[in-house]
Design a protein around this motif. Structure first.
Motif, short mmCIF file in Angstrom:
data_model
loop_
_atom_site.label_atom_id
_atom_site.label_comp_id
_atom_site.label_asym_id
_atom_site.label_seq_id
_atom_site.Cartn_x
_atom_site.Cartn_y
_atom_site.Cartn_z
N VAL A 132 1.41 13.06 24.87
CA VAL A 132 1.65 13.05 23.43
C VAL A 132 3.01 12.41 23.19
CG1 VAL A 132 2.00 14.46 21.36
CG2 VAL A 132 0.29 15.13 23.07
N SER A 133 3.02 11.32 22.43
CA SER A 133 4.29 10.68 22.12
C SER A 133 5.11 11.60 21.21
CB SER A 133 4.06 9.32 21.45
OG SER A 133 3.35 9.47 20.25
N ASN A 134 6.36 11.78 21.57
CA ASN A 134 7.26 12.65 20.80
C ASN A 134 6.66 14.04 20.63
OD1 ASN A 134 9.36 13.65 19.29
ND2 ASN A 134 9.43 11.90 17.88
N LEU A 135 6.49 14.71 21.76
CA LEU A 135 5.86 16.03 21.77
C LEU A 135 6.60 17.02 20.88
CD1 LEU A 135 3.77 18.02 22.92
CD2 LEU A 135 5.32 18.39 24.86
N ARG A 157 6.91 19.87 33.07
CA ARG A 157 5.52 19.69 33.52
C ARG A 157 4.58 20.69 32.87
NH1 ARG A 157 4.36 23.69 36.93
NH2 ARG A 157 6.06 24.80 37.98
N ARG A 158 5.10 21.81 32.39
CA ARG A 158 4.26 22.86 31.81
C ARG A 158 4.16 22.75 30.29
NH1 ARG A 158 0.48 25.84 30.57
NH2 ARG A 158 0.66 28.08 30.42
N LYS A 159 5.09 22.04 29.67
CA LYS A 159 5.14 22.00 28.20
C LYS A 159 3.86 21.43 27.60
CE LYS A 159 10.12 21.83 27.46
NZ LYS A 159 11.27 21.04 26.93
N LEU A 160 3.37 20.34 28.17
CA LEU A 160 2.19 19.69 27.61
C LEU A 160 0.98 20.60 27.68
CD1 LEU A 160 1.59 16.97 26.28
CD2 LEU A 160 0.81 16.14 28.50
#
Length: 224
Positions: A132-135, A157-160
Protein backbone atom coordinates in the motif's frame (compact mmCIF):
# COMPACT_ATOMS: atom_id res chain seq x y z
CA UNK A 1 -16.73 -25.31 10.64
CA UNK A 2 -14.47 -24.48 7.69
CA UNK A 3 -14.33 -26.75 4.64
CA UNK A 4 -11.73 -25.61 2.16
CA UNK A 5 -13.64 -26.02 -1.08
CA UNK A 6 -17.29 -25.78 -2.03
CA UNK A 7 -17.09 -29.04 -4.00
CA UNK A 8 -16.97 -30.92 -0.68
CA UNK A 9 -20.54 -29.88 0.10
CA UNK A 10 -22.75 -33.00 0.30
CA UNK A 11 -26.47 -33.15 -0.15
CA UNK A 12 -27.67 -31.78 3.17
CA UNK A 13 -30.38 -29.89 5.04
CA UNK A 14 -29.92 -26.50 6.73
CA UNK A 15 -26.97 -26.04 9.10
CA UNK A 16 -27.95 -26.54 12.75
CA UNK A 17 -29.51 -23.49 14.41
CA UNK A 18 -26.80 -21.18 15.71
CA UNK A 19 -24.11 -22.57 13.38
CA UNK A 20 -22.11 -20.77 10.70
CA UNK A 21 -20.32 -22.64 7.92
CA UNK A 22 -17.64 -21.29 5.56
CA UNK A 23 -16.78 -22.39 2.02
CA UNK A 24 -13.87 -21.32 -0.19
CA UNK A 25 -13.41 -21.28 -3.96
CA UNK A 26 -10.62 -20.19 -6.29
CA UNK A 27 -12.69 -18.46 -8.96
CA UNK A 28 -10.10 -18.52 -11.74
CA UNK A 29 -9.95 -22.32 -11.61
CA UNK A 30 -13.61 -22.59 -12.67
CA UNK A 31 -15.25 -22.41 -16.11
CA UNK A 32 -17.69 -19.45 -16.16
CA UNK A 33 -19.83 -21.15 -18.82
CA UNK A 34 -20.53 -23.98 -16.37
CA UNK A 35 -22.13 -21.51 -13.92
CA UNK A 36 -23.82 -18.98 -16.19
CA UNK A 37 -27.06 -20.98 -16.35
CA UNK A 38 -27.59 -20.62 -12.60
CA UNK A 39 -27.70 -16.81 -12.73
CA UNK A 40 -30.80 -14.63 -12.99
CA UNK A 41 -31.29 -12.21 -15.88
CA UNK A 42 -30.30 -9.22 -13.77
CA UNK A 43 -27.14 -11.01 -12.61
CA UNK A 44 -26.19 -11.78 -16.20
CA UNK A 45 -26.76 -8.14 -17.10
CA UNK A 46 -24.60 -7.05 -14.19
CA UNK A 47 -21.81 -9.35 -15.38
CA UNK A 48 -22.03 -7.97 -18.93
CA UNK A 49 -21.57 -4.42 -17.63
CA UNK A 50 -18.29 -5.15 -15.87
CA UNK A 51 -15.38 -3.60 -17.71
CA UNK A 52 -12.90 -6.42 -17.28
CA UNK A 53 -13.61 -9.88 -18.75
CA UNK A 54 -11.83 -11.43 -15.76
CA UNK A 55 -14.05 -9.48 -13.35
CA UNK A 56 -17.12 -10.64 -15.26
CA UNK A 57 -15.96 -14.27 -15.18
CA UNK A 58 -15.24 -14.07 -11.46
CA UNK A 59 -18.67 -12.58 -10.77
CA UNK A 60 -20.40 -15.33 -12.79
CA UNK A 61 -18.48 -18.10 -11.03
CA UNK A 62 -18.89 -16.58 -7.56
CA UNK A 63 -22.61 -16.01 -7.91
CA UNK A 64 -23.10 -19.42 -9.48
CA UNK A 65 -21.30 -21.18 -6.63
CA UNK A 66 -23.27 -19.19 -4.06
CA UNK A 67 -26.51 -20.29 -5.70
CA UNK A 68 -25.25 -23.88 -5.85
CA UNK A 69 -24.42 -23.92 -2.13
CA UNK A 70 -27.71 -22.31 -1.10
CA UNK A 71 -29.62 -24.63 -3.42
CA UNK A 72 -28.06 -27.65 -1.71
CA UNK A 73 -29.07 -26.35 1.72
CA UNK A 74 -32.60 -25.51 0.61
CA UNK A 75 -33.05 -28.60 -1.61
CA UNK A 76 -33.98 -26.50 -4.62
CA UNK A 77 -32.59 -25.63 -8.04
CA UNK A 78 -29.94 -22.87 -7.80
CA UNK A 79 -31.49 -20.84 -10.60
CA UNK A 80 -34.86 -20.79 -8.78
CA UNK A 81 -33.52 -18.81 -5.82
CA UNK A 82 -34.54 -15.17 -5.52
CA UNK A 83 -32.45 -12.52 -3.76
CA UNK A 84 -33.45 -9.23 -2.17
CA UNK A 85 -31.17 -6.37 -1.16
CA UNK A 86 -31.04 -4.28 2.00
CA UNK A 87 -30.88 -0.46 2.09
CA UNK A 88 -27.09 -0.53 1.64
CA UNK A 89 -27.01 -3.33 -0.90
CA UNK A 90 -26.50 -6.38 1.32
CA UNK A 91 -28.05 -9.39 -0.45
CA UNK A 92 -30.34 -11.87 1.29
CA UNK A 93 -32.74 -14.60 0.33
CA UNK A 94 -36.23 -13.41 -0.57
CA UNK A 95 -38.87 -13.81 2.13
CA UNK A 96 -40.42 -16.78 0.32
CA UNK A 97 -37.38 -18.85 1.37
CA UNK A 98 -37.85 -18.06 5.04
CA UNK A 99 -35.78 -15.88 7.36
CA UNK A 100 -33.56 -18.40 9.15
CA UNK A 101 -30.80 -18.83 6.57
CA UNK A 102 -28.47 -15.86 6.06
CA UNK A 103 -25.34 -15.56 3.97
CA UNK A 104 -22.51 -13.24 3.10
CA UNK A 105 -19.63 -13.43 0.62
CA UNK A 106 -16.31 -11.74 0.02
CA UNK A 107 -13.68 -12.09 -2.69
CA UNK A 108 -10.15 -10.84 -3.22
CA UNK A 109 -7.66 -11.62 -6.00
CA UNK A 110 -9.58 -14.66 -7.25
CA UNK A 111 -10.37 -16.20 -3.85
CA UNK A 112 -13.95 -16.09 -2.58
CA UNK A 113 -15.38 -17.09 0.78
CA UNK A 114 -19.05 -17.97 1.29
CA UNK A 115 -20.46 -17.75 4.83
CA UNK A 116 -23.80 -19.43 5.57
CA UNK A 117 -25.55 -19.14 8.96
CA UNK A 118 -28.78 -20.38 10.49
CA UNK A 119 -30.63 -18.05 12.85
CA UNK A 120 -28.47 -14.91 12.85
CA UNK A 121 -26.90 -12.32 10.57
CA UNK A 122 -23.26 -12.53 9.49
CA UNK A 123 -20.61 -10.53 7.71
CA UNK A 124 -17.39 -11.86 6.20
CA UNK A 125 -14.44 -10.20 4.52
CA UNK A 126 -11.13 -11.38 3.07
CA UNK A 127 -8.26 -9.26 1.77
CA UNK A 128 -5.11 -10.21 -0.09
CA UNK A 129 -2.11 -8.65 1.63
CA UNK A 130 -0.41 -6.37 -0.90
CA UNK A 131 1.79 -3.27 -0.81
CA UNK A 132 0.00 0.00 0.00
CA UNK A 133 1.55 3.28 -1.06
CA UNK A 134 1.77 5.64 1.92
CA UNK A 135 0.40 3.12 4.40
CA UNK A 136 0.33 5.65 7.24
CA UNK A 137 -1.93 8.06 5.35
CA UNK A 138 -4.26 5.28 4.23
CA UNK A 139 -4.44 3.82 7.73
CA UNK A 140 -5.26 7.22 9.25
CA UNK A 141 -8.37 7.35 7.07
CA UNK A 142 -9.77 4.02 8.34
CA UNK A 143 -8.30 3.37 11.78
CA UNK A 144 -9.08 4.87 15.17
CA UNK A 145 -6.35 6.74 17.12
CA UNK A 146 -5.85 3.67 19.35
CA UNK A 147 -5.50 1.37 16.33
CA UNK A 148 -3.05 3.76 14.68
CA UNK A 149 -0.95 3.75 17.83
CA UNK A 150 -0.96 -0.05 17.84
CA UNK A 151 0.00 -0.17 14.16
CA UNK A 152 2.83 2.33 14.64
CA UNK A 153 4.37 0.19 17.41
CA UNK A 154 4.63 -2.93 15.22
CA UNK A 155 7.74 -4.01 13.29
CA UNK A 156 7.69 -2.86 9.66
CA UNK A 157 7.17 -6.39 8.29
CA UNK A 158 4.07 -6.85 10.48
CA UNK A 159 2.38 -3.50 9.86
CA UNK A 160 0.95 -4.38 6.46
CA UNK A 161 -0.55 -7.66 7.68
CA UNK A 162 -2.10 -5.97 10.71
CA UNK A 163 -3.56 -3.20 8.56
CA UNK A 164 -5.38 -5.76 6.40
CA UNK A 165 -6.51 -7.70 9.48
CA UNK A 166 -8.10 -4.57 10.90
CA UNK A 167 -9.57 -3.66 7.51
CA UNK A 168 -11.19 -7.10 7.21
CA UNK A 169 -12.52 -6.90 10.78
CA UNK A 170 -14.15 -3.53 10.24
CA UNK A 171 -15.68 -4.52 6.92
CA UNK A 172 -17.04 -7.81 8.29
CA UNK A 173 -18.67 -5.95 11.21
CA UNK A 174 -20.24 -3.34 8.94
CA UNK A 175 -21.45 -6.02 6.52
CA UNK A 176 -23.03 -8.00 9.36
CA UNK A 177 -24.87 -4.86 10.48
CA UNK A 178 -25.98 -4.30 6.88
CA UNK A 179 -24.21 -0.95 6.55
CA UNK A 180 -21.08 -1.57 4.48
CA UNK A 181 -18.70 1.35 4.33
CA UNK A 182 -21.67 3.72 4.43
CA UNK A 183 -20.72 4.02 8.11
CA UNK A 184 -17.39 5.52 9.25
CA UNK A 185 -14.79 2.76 9.61
CA UNK A 186 -12.92 4.66 12.31
CA UNK A 187 -15.85 4.23 14.69
CA UNK A 188 -15.86 0.43 14.33
CA UNK A 189 -13.52 -1.26 16.81
CA UNK A 190 -12.36 -4.87 16.56
CA UNK A 191 -13.20 -6.77 19.76
CA UNK A 192 -12.23 -10.39 19.22
CA UNK A 193 -14.16 -13.30 20.69
CA UNK A 194 -16.63 -11.24 22.72
CA UNK A 195 -19.81 -9.29 22.19
CA UNK A 196 -19.37 -5.84 20.71
CA UNK A 197 -21.69 -2.84 21.14
CA UNK A 198 -24.35 -4.20 18.75
CA UNK A 199 -24.13 -7.83 19.89
CA UNK A 200 -21.51 -8.99 17.40
CA UNK A 201 -18.94 -11.74 17.85
CA UNK A 202 -15.75 -11.36 15.82
CA UNK A 203 -13.12 -13.89 14.75
CA UNK A 204 -10.04 -13.67 12.52
CA UNK A 205 -9.76 -15.93 9.48
CA UNK A 206 -6.68 -17.16 7.61
CA UNK A 207 -8.32 -18.42 4.42
CA UNK A 208 -5.10 -18.93 2.41
CA UNK A 209 -1.45 -17.97 2.30
CA UNK A 210 -1.13 -14.23 1.77
CA UNK A 211 -4.72 -13.44 2.77
CA UNK A 212 -6.32 -12.05 5.92
CA UNK A 213 -9.98 -12.25 6.84
CA UNK A 214 -12.62 -11.85 9.51
CA UNK A 215 -16.06 -13.21 10.33
CA UNK A 216 -18.68 -11.34 12.35
CA UNK A 217 -21.77 -13.06 13.77
CA UNK A 218 -24.64 -11.02 15.20
CA UNK A 219 -26.68 -12.25 18.12
CA UNK A 220 -30.19 -13.35 16.99
CA UNK A 221 -31.97 -10.56 18.86
CA UNK A 222 -30.13 -7.93 16.78
CA UNK A 223 -31.44 -9.25 13.48
CA UNK A 224 -33.82 -6.84 11.74
Amino acid sequence: MMIRHWIDLPERSLPPTGECQLWLAWLDEEDPDAWLGYLSEDERLRASRLRSPRSADRFIVGRGILRFILGRYLATRPEALVFEYGPHGKPRLAACWGERLSFNVSHSAGLEVFAIANGFEIGVDIEQVHPVSNLEATASFFLSPEELKELDALPTRRKLERFFELWACKESILKARGYGFASPAKDVLAEFGRLGPEGEWLALLNPAEGFKGALTCLQPHTKE
